[in-house]
Design a protein around this motif. Sequence first.
Motif, PDB file in Angstrom:
ATOM      1  N   THR A 206      -0.517   4.413  -0.139  1.00  0.00           N
ATOM      2  CA  THR A 206      -1.214   5.550   0.256  1.00  0.00           C
ATOM      3  C   THR A 206      -0.632   6.542   1.061  1.00  0.00           C
ATOM      4  OG1 THR A 206      -3.066   3.963   0.255  1.00  0.00           O
ATOM      5  CG2 THR A 206      -3.914   6.139   1.005  1.00  0.00           C
ATOM      6  N   ASP A 207       0.073   6.124   2.158  1.00  0.00           N
ATOM      7  CA  ASP A 207       0.680   7.243   2.952  1.00  0.00           C
ATOM      8  C   ASP A 207       1.740   7.881   2.331  1.00  0.00           C
ATOM      9  OD1 ASP A 207      -0.920   6.267   4.931  1.00  0.00           O
ATOM     10  OD2 ASP A 207       0.310   5.189   5.882  1.00  0.00           O
TER      11      ASP A 207
ATOM     12  N   CYS B 292      -3.421   2.096  -3.608  1.00  0.00           N
ATOM     13  CA  CYS B 292      -3.869   3.094  -2.696  1.00  0.00           C
ATOM     14  C   CYS B 292      -5.201   3.205  -2.184  1.00  0.00           C
ATOM     15  CB  CYS B 292      -3.551   4.665  -3.442  1.00  0.00           C
ATOM     16  SG  CYS B 292      -1.805   4.961  -3.889  1.00  0.00           S
ATOM     17  N   PHE B 293      -5.312   3.440  -1.054  1.00  0.00           N
ATOM     18  CA  PHE B 293      -6.999   3.911  -0.728  1.00  0.00           C
ATOM     19  C   PHE B 293      -6.822   5.384  -0.927  1.00  0.00           C
ATOM     20  CE2 PHE B 293      -6.498  -0.112   1.770  1.00  0.00           C
ATOM     21  CZ  PHE B 293      -7.786  -0.516   1.370  1.00  0.00           C
TER      22      PHE B 293
ATOM     23  N   PRO C  86     -10.824  -3.119  -0.116  1.00  0.00           N
ATOM     24  CA  PRO C  86     -10.973  -3.263   1.465  1.00  0.00           C
ATOM     25  C   PRO C  86     -11.305  -4.756   1.727  1.00  0.00           C
ATOM     26  CG  PRO C  86     -12.249  -1.399   0.786  1.00  0.00           C
ATOM     27  CD  PRO C  86     -11.912  -2.293  -0.562  1.00  0.00           C
TER      28      PRO C  86
ATOM     29  N   HIS D  31      -7.394  -5.838   1.225  1.00  0.00           N
ATOM     30  CA  HIS D  31      -6.158  -5.384   1.470  1.00  0.00           C
ATOM     31  C   HIS D  31      -6.378  -4.510   2.754  1.00  0.00           C
ATOM     32  CE1 HIS D  31      -6.018  -4.991  -3.238  1.00  0.00           C
ATOM     33  NE2 HIS D  31      -4.704  -5.548  -2.843  1.00  0.00           N
ATOM     34  N   ALA D  32      -5.486  -4.458   3.600  1.00  0.00           N
ATOM     35  CA  ALA D  32      -5.482  -3.782   4.872  1.00  0.00           C
ATOM     36  C   ALA D  32      -5.645  -2.453   4.839  1.00  0.00           C
ATOM     37  CB  ALA D  32      -4.317  -4.444   5.961  1.00  0.00           C
ATOM     38  N   GLY D  33      -7.133  -2.013   4.918  1.00  0.00           N
ATOM     39  CA  GLY D  33      -7.136  -0.532   5.035  1.00  0.00           C
ATOM     40  C   GLY D  33      -8.692  -0.280   4.436  1.00  0.00           C
TER      41      GLY D  33
ATOM     42  N   TYR E 132     -11.237   3.320   2.500  1.00  0.00           N
ATOM     43  CA  TYR E 132     -11.297   4.331   2.120  1.00  0.00           C
ATOM     44  C   TYR E 132     -11.844   5.462   3.047  1.00  0.00           C
ATOM     45  CZ  TYR E 132     -10.187   2.449  -2.451  1.00  0.00           C
ATOM     46  OH  TYR E 132      -9.735   1.765  -3.521  1.00  0.00           O
ATOM     47  N   ASP E 133     -11.871   6.712   3.048  1.00  0.00           N
ATOM     48  CA  ASP E 133     -12.218   7.578   3.848  1.00  0.00           C
ATOM     49  C   ASP E 133     -13.638   7.570   3.744  1.00  0.00           C
ATOM     50  OD1 ASP E 133      -9.539   8.608   4.147  1.00  0.00           O
ATOM     51  OD2 ASP E 133      -9.677  10.360   3.006  1.00  0.00           O
TER      52      ASP E 133
ATOM     53  N   LEU F  13       0.926  -1.133   0.030  1.00  0.00           N
ATOM     54  CA  LEU F  13       0.049   0.100   0.149  1.00  0.00           C
ATOM     55  C   LEU F  13       0.958   1.248   0.012  1.00  0.00           C
ATOM     56  CD1 LEU F  13      -2.932  -0.902   2.430  1.00  0.00           C
ATOM     57  CD2 LEU F  13      -3.072  -0.558   0.147  1.00  0.00           C
TER      58      LEU F  13
ATOM     59  N   GLY G 226     -16.162   2.732   4.388  1.00  0.00           N
ATOM     60  CA  GLY G 226     -14.966   2.086   4.159  1.00  0.00           C
ATOM     61  C   GLY G 226     -14.616   1.728   2.655  1.00  0.00           C
TER      62      GLY G 226
END
Length: 484
Positions: free
Chosen positions: A25-26, A51-52, A75, A78-80, A82-83, A23, A167
């Motif tokens: 995203t960060d 990415c999320f 989701p 993957h571990a995460g 969406y806003d 991931l 999510g």
Amino acid sequence: MPRETPSLFDIRSFGARGDGRTLDTDAVNAAIDQAARVGGTVLIPAGRFLCFSIRLASGVTLLLAEGAVIEAADPARHAGAYDLPEESHGELFQDFGHSHWRNSLIWGIGLHDIAIIGPGRIEGTGLTRDGPGARWRRDTGERPLSMAGMSEAEIRALEPDAAAMNGLGNKAIALKQCSRVALSGFTVAKGGHFAVLATGVEDLLIDGLTIDTDRDGIDLDCVRRARVRDCRVNTPNDDAIVLKSSHALGKAVACEDVTIEDCTVSGYDLGTLLDGTRGRTQQLAPDRDRVTGRIKLGTESNGGFRNIVIRDCRFERSRGLAIETVDGGVIENVRVSGLVMREVTTAPLFLRLGDRRRGPAGTGIGAIRGIVIEGVDAKGIDHRFAATIAGLPRAPIEDVTLRDVQLGYHGGGTLADAARRPPMLADAYPEPSMFGITPAWGLWVRCTTGVRLHQVSHKTDKPDARPEILAENAVIERDPPPEG
């Protein structure tokens, strides 16, 4: 580690891997945050970046380099997440997708001077095309009449509860109340509910996008001073390029000063625009009508539309041009020219003034006036649906000019079709199929004043027993027939 320039921020310098498994995203969001401090460009280099939610920032350009792919994470795999969808004015008068922006792969709210540019690619693999409809309900008007035979289970599959959306991401790019925005040169594959949703955006340029997606392509809702040019949008299941004026901003806001030019829209099988095969296997869209892929004004139409230009566009294996207001808005000063249509799956032209009134108390009947459509060449039209201009007895469509229009239909209508007089269906969802087979094969005009036809011709591939043109509660002005 890549070296940075003062205005270029490579996401690899912030830890992005681009391997399609990690991931990133960060790293992408950290690069955007850094670029926002000085204004600059965030580089997405060649690679596959999972990415999320990516959060845009004012003064920042997102550059997708050749070979760069931003892939929407899933989701479920993957571990995460969406806003979460933000608190909004609710989904009373527009559906969930129109009412939220944060639950997207890439989003921005209240920003200025932003851009996403190619030539890279966005793949919405982990996005969903689904979402609940508006909470406003009426026996007719919320969904197309073609969906009347669907079971509750089938409807629920398309419109899950709002809680089930937490999510999930259901848009590739979502922008709200931004200004000075450019989207240019990239590709979107499977963009969820919307590949691009721009709500209340001003001074917007969308240029050279290629979109092949499972629901709407480009939605411009309550925008001002927008231009869409040189885009290729394939959407068999929904509209390709659509202007709207919903209540998503909590009030009726017009969509105005918009130009759509040099674009091609289509309804080929999903993914087959991008792979070049242009498949024709899919016959029906989820609303049970034939495949979509068109340019449309409406259906959401609370604020109306004014000063709209659509020119030099091509429709391929899609429904025709639709200009609709049913929620109280006024459509005026629309200029359409230079359309080429092939394999038209419903009516080539559909102008509808209805009385759904999906809006707050006091919402009235809108108006359509000042429409000029010229230079249209349409062939291979579904014989069931003539070009249609349909107002209401108490609210006629006004001042419509068709000039240099040639429409070619398959033909085959019967005397029984000619005898049909469809009901007004004032509060029904507007679609060409709403009236069933039209009682004319070329042009059907109902409840309209000031219709002028100049060099308008129709033909059929085989005989049709219906009249070529039928006017009901309408007067049509036509060029005199040629001498001899």
